[in-house]
Design a protein around this motif. Structure first.
Motif, mmCIF file in Angstrom:
data_model
loop_
_atom_site.group_PDB
_atom_site.id
_atom_site.type_symbol
_atom_site.label_atom_id
_atom_site.label_comp_id
_atom_site.label_asym_id
_atom_site.label_seq_id
_atom_site.Cartn_x
_atom_site.Cartn_y
_atom_site.Cartn_z
ATOM 1 N N ASP A 64 -0.141 0.321 -6.017
ATOM 2 C CA ASP A 64 -0.860 -0.918 -5.765
ATOM 3 C C ASP A 64 -1.010 -1.454 -4.479
ATOM 4 O OD1 ASP A 64 -1.399 -1.152 -8.289
ATOM 5 O OD2 ASP A 64 0.009 -2.676 -8.842
ATOM 6 N N VAL A 65 -0.020 -0.870 -3.516
ATOM 7 C CA VAL A 65 -0.445 -1.539 -1.815
ATOM 8 C C VAL A 65 -1.368 -0.832 -1.499
ATOM 9 C CG1 VAL A 65 1.332 -1.856 -0.108
ATOM 10 C CG2 VAL A 65 2.580 -1.947 -2.279
ATOM 11 N N PRO A 66 -2.295 -1.375 -0.811
ATOM 12 C CA PRO A 66 -3.162 -0.869 -0.332
ATOM 13 C C PRO A 66 -2.736 -0.012 0.960
ATOM 14 C CG PRO A 66 -3.714 -3.141 -0.460
ATOM 15 C CD PRO A 66 -2.323 -2.900 -0.845
ATOM 16 N N GLY A 67 -3.191 1.346 1.301
ATOM 17 C CA GLY A 67 -2.907 2.182 2.535
ATOM 18 C C GLY A 67 -1.648 2.788 2.324
ATOM 19 N N LEU A 68 -1.312 2.752 1.127
ATOM 20 C CA LEU A 68 0.377 3.366 1.033
ATOM 21 C C LEU A 68 0.025 4.527 0.253
ATOM 22 C CD1 LEU A 68 3.516 1.572 0.160
ATOM 23 C CD2 LEU A 68 2.928 3.786 -1.099
ATOM 24 N N ARG A 69 0.688 5.802 0.674
ATOM 25 C CA ARG A 69 0.693 7.257 0.375
ATOM 26 C C ARG A 69 1.953 7.783 0.190
ATOM 27 N NH1 ARG A 69 -0.062 12.540 2.112
ATOM 28 N NH2 ARG A 69 0.726 11.990 3.844
ATOM 29 N N PHE A 98 7.340 7.348 1.837
ATOM 30 C CA PHE A 98 5.748 7.002 1.934
ATOM 31 C C PHE A 98 5.370 6.755 3.212
ATOM 32 C CE2 PHE A 98 6.664 2.506 2.213
ATOM 33 C CZ PHE A 98 7.857 2.401 1.468
ATOM 34 N N THR A 99 4.032 6.872 3.480
ATOM 35 C CA THR A 99 3.386 6.234 4.591
ATOM 36 C C THR A 99 2.469 5.053 4.507
ATOM 37 O OG1 THR A 99 1.608 7.726 4.500
ATOM 38 C CG2 THR A 99 3.704 8.388 6.036
ATOM 39 N N LEU A 100 2.424 4.227 5.392
ATOM 40 C CA LEU A 100 1.567 2.926 4.998
ATOM 41 C C LEU A 100 0.759 3.066 6.384
ATOM 42 C CD1 LEU A 100 1.235 0.410 3.372
ATOM 43 C CD2 LEU A 100 3.100 -0.712 4.525
ATOM 44 N N GLU A 101 -0.558 3.132 5.889
ATOM 45 C CA GLU A 101 -1.729 3.127 6.928
ATOM 46 C C GLU A 101 -1.633 2.027 8.046
ATOM 47 O OE1 GLU A 101 -5.332 3.393 5.087
ATOM 48 O OE2 GLU A 101 -6.334 4.232 7.038
ATOM 49 N N GLN A 127 7.049 -6.719 -2.377
ATOM 50 C CA GLN A 127 6.705 -7.893 -1.793
ATOM 51 C C GLN A 127 6.760 -7.932 -0.258
ATOM 52 O OE1 GLN A 127 8.841 -11.232 -3.604
ATOM 53 N NE2 GLN A 127 7.878 -12.512 -2.526
ATOM 54 N N ALA A 128 7.852 -7.337 0.137
ATOM 55 C CA ALA A 128 8.236 -7.240 1.575
ATOM 56 C C ALA A 128 7.090 -6.265 2.334
ATOM 57 C CB ALA A 128 9.445 -6.576 1.797
ATOM 58 N N MET A 161 8.759 2.178 -9.627
ATOM 59 C CA MET A 161 8.432 2.326 -8.384
ATOM 60 C C MET A 161 7.387 2.698 -7.836
ATOM 61 S SD MET A 161 11.145 3.037 -5.215
ATOM 62 C CE MET A 161 11.849 4.655 -5.640
ATOM 63 N N LEU A 162 7.013 4.191 -8.494
ATOM 64 C CA LEU A 162 5.742 4.878 -8.065
ATOM 65 C C LEU A 162 4.487 4.011 -8.269
ATOM 66 C CD1 LEU A 162 6.584 8.652 -9.182
ATOM 67 C CD2 LEU A 162 6.395 7.549 -6.811
#
Ligand SMILES: Cc1ncc(COP(=O)(O)O)c(C=O)c1O
Length: 412
Positions: free
Chosen positions: A321-326, A342-345, A401-402, A315-316
Motif C-alpha cells: 500500500d505504500v506508494p513507490g515501494l517495491r 524493499f526499495t522506496l522510490e 506509518q514511519a 507485512m507484504l
C-alpha cells in the motif's frame, strides 16, 4: 503466539530487552534477520553456567570440571536433536561463516582441483561466496553461479544442466535467502546433487531460527547455521556433516581438544566431533544455545513458522500500500522466510532505515552481505524488515506509518 511459560503477557514479555525505552518509546525490532533478541531463559542459562559451573571442558577430573563437561555435552545433544542430527556429527564453531570455511578448507582443499567446479547461487551471503572464491582461486577450479529468476527463485532445470557438465564437485546454497526470503527446495536439490556425484552444503543461517528443520529429510552433506539468529548467544555456530565425509576430512584448525596425541614431529587427531573443535570451545555460549533451542522447541517450530508466515503475509500486504515501494523476492509469504527487502522510490535505503528509526523502528539497510545479488537486482542496496517470534502486527503498522511519514519528509 503463546509463551512456553504460559504467562499471559505473551512471548515478547520473555525478552527483557523490550522493557527498554528509547526517548520514552518502545523498542520495535524488525532486524531479527541480522540477529535475534534473547529470551530471559537464554541469558539466565549462560549466566548460571558462568556463575556456578564454569571450568574448562575435557581436561579436569575434579567435580566442577565434570559439571562443565556435562553441560557442554548436554548442549550439543540438544542442538543436534533440534535438527535431527547425531551429536558426534554436530560440530560447534564460532558462527555459520566459520562452519562454511571449515568445509571449504578441510573438504575443499582435499577434493577440489584444477578443472573442477564449485557451484553456488546468485542469492548467497558473502559467507557462502568468499570461501569458495578463495578455494577455487587456490586450486585452479572454477566458481559458477546458478541464476536467480525474476521471482527470486532458482531453477531445478538450470541445476540439472550445471550438474550434467560433469565437473561440479560441490554445490553450496542457502536454505533461506537473507535478502529475497526465498525458501529453496533443499531436499529436491540435494537429491539431484547427490545423484550427480557432487557434495552439497546448505547454509541454514536464516532457516533454523524460523522453521522446522529435519536434516534427515533435507539430505544435505553439510549443513551450517549460527546461534545468534536462533535466540542464542553470539560466538557459537554449528556445522552438521555426513559422518563418512567428516571422518575422511583433515582438521581445519589445529591444537587443543582436536588432538589425540602429540609427538615431536607428528600428531594424531581426536574422534568426532572434537577433531574439528580446536582450542577451548565456546562453552557458556553453547549452553546458552542449548537453552535457546529448548525455548524454540517449547514454542513449537511449526507454531514459530506459522506465526512468522502470517506476519510476513501481513507485512507484504501493508507494504504494497505504500506508494513507490517495491519488495524483492517471491510475492507469496508461503514461499519465503520472515522478511521483506524493499526499495522506496526517491529515497535511498539508508535514508529509509534512518526514517524508520525516527519512528522508533529498527530495520536494516545496505547490501546485506550479498553484493553479487544486489548487482543482479540492479540496486546498490535495499531496506530490509525481518520478523521474529516476539513481533506482532502492530510492529509492522509502526513501520508502515514511519515509511509514510518519511515520504512526506522527502516531499513525495
Ligand atoms: C544466509 C546467511 N548466511 C550466513 C550468515 C553469516 O552468519 P554469521 O555472521 O553468524 O556467521 C548470515 C548472517 O547474516 C546469513 O544471513
Amino acid at each position: 503466539m503463546e509463551t512456553p511459560s504460559g504467562g499471559r503477557a505473551g512471548v515478547r514479555a520473555d525478552f527483557p530487552i523490550f522493557m527498554r525505552r528509547f526517548d520514552g518509546r518502545e523498542l520495535i525490532y524488525l532486524d531479527s534477520g541480522a540477529t535475534s533478541q534473547k529470551p530471559q531463559v537464554v541469558i539466565d542459562a549462560q549466566a548460571e553456567h558462568l556463575r556456578s559451573h564454569n571450568a574448562n571442558v575435557h581436561r579436569g577430573v575434579y567435580a566442577l570440571a565434570q559439571e562443565a563437561d556435562a553441560a557442554y555435552d548436554e548442549a550439543r545433544g540438544k542442538v543436534a536433536a533440534f535438527v535431527g542430527a547425531a551429536p558426534e556429527t554436530t560440530i560447534f564453531t564460532k558462527n555459520a561463516t566459520e562452519a562454511i570455511n571449515l568445509v571449504a578448507y578441510s573438504w575443499g582443499r582435499a577434493n577440489v582441483g584444477a578443472g573442477d567446479a564449485v557451484l553456488i547461487t546468485q542469492m548467497e551471503h558473502h559467507a557462502n561466496i568468499v570461501p569458495w572464491q578463495v578455494l577455487c582461486r587456490e586450486r585452479g577450479a572454477t566458481l559458477r553461479y546458478l541464476e536467480v529468476d525474476e521471482r527470486g527463485e532458482l531453477s531445478l532445470e538450470a541445476l540439472d544442466a550445471e550438474l550434467a557438465r560433469g565437473d561440479v564437485r560441490l554445490v553450496a546454497f542457502a536454505h533461506v535467502s537473507n535478502v529475497l526470503g526465498t525458501i529453496n527446495p533443499v531436499a529436491e536439490m540435494t537429491r539431484r546433487i547427490r545423484a550427480a556425484g557432487a557434495v552439497s552444503l546448505v547454509d541454514g543461517a536464516q532457516a533454523v531460527p524460523q522453521m522446522p528443520v529435519d536434516l534427515d529429510s533435507l539430505g544435505a552433506d553439510f549443513y551450517a547455521w549460527t546461534g545468534h539468529k536462533a535466540l542464542g548467544p553470539t560466538g557459537v555456530g554449528v556445522l552438521h556433516g555426513r559422518r563418512e565425509l567428516l571422518e575422511a576430512m583433515e582438521p581445519f584448525l589445529t591444537g587443543g581438544d582436536m588432538i589425540a596425541s602429540v609427538d615431536f614431529q607428528t600428531s594424531t587427531w581426536n574422534e568426532l566431533p572434537y577433531k574439528f573443535e580446536a582450542g577451548t570451545p565456546p562453552i557458556a555460549e553453547a549452553v546458552g544455545l542449548g537453552a535457546a533451542v529448548d525455548y524454540l522447541s517449547a514454542l513449537g517450530m511449526q507454531n514459530v513458522r506459522e506465526h512468522e508466515r502470517r506476519l510476513t503475509a501481513y507485512m507484504l500486504e501493508r507494504l504494497s500500500d505504500v506508494p513507490g515501494l517495491r519488495v524483492v523476492g517471491p510475492p507469496e509469504a508461503e514461499h519465503r522466510g520472515a522478511l521483506a527487502s524493499f526499495t522506496l522510490e526517491g529515497i535511498h535505503p539508508h535514508d529509509v532505515a534512518e526514517l524508520a528509526d525516527r519512528g522508533g523502528v529498527c530495520i536494516r539497510a545496505g547490501h546485506h552481505c550479498a553484493q553479487p545479488l544486489m548487482r543482479c537486482l540492479g540496486v546498490s542496496a535495499t531496506a530490509r524488515a525481518s520478523v521474529g517470534v516476539y513481533n506482532e502486527t502492530s510492529d509492522v503498522d509502526a513501520l508502515v506509518q514511519a515509511l509514510r511519514a518519511g515520504r512526506e519528509v522527502f516531499g513525495l
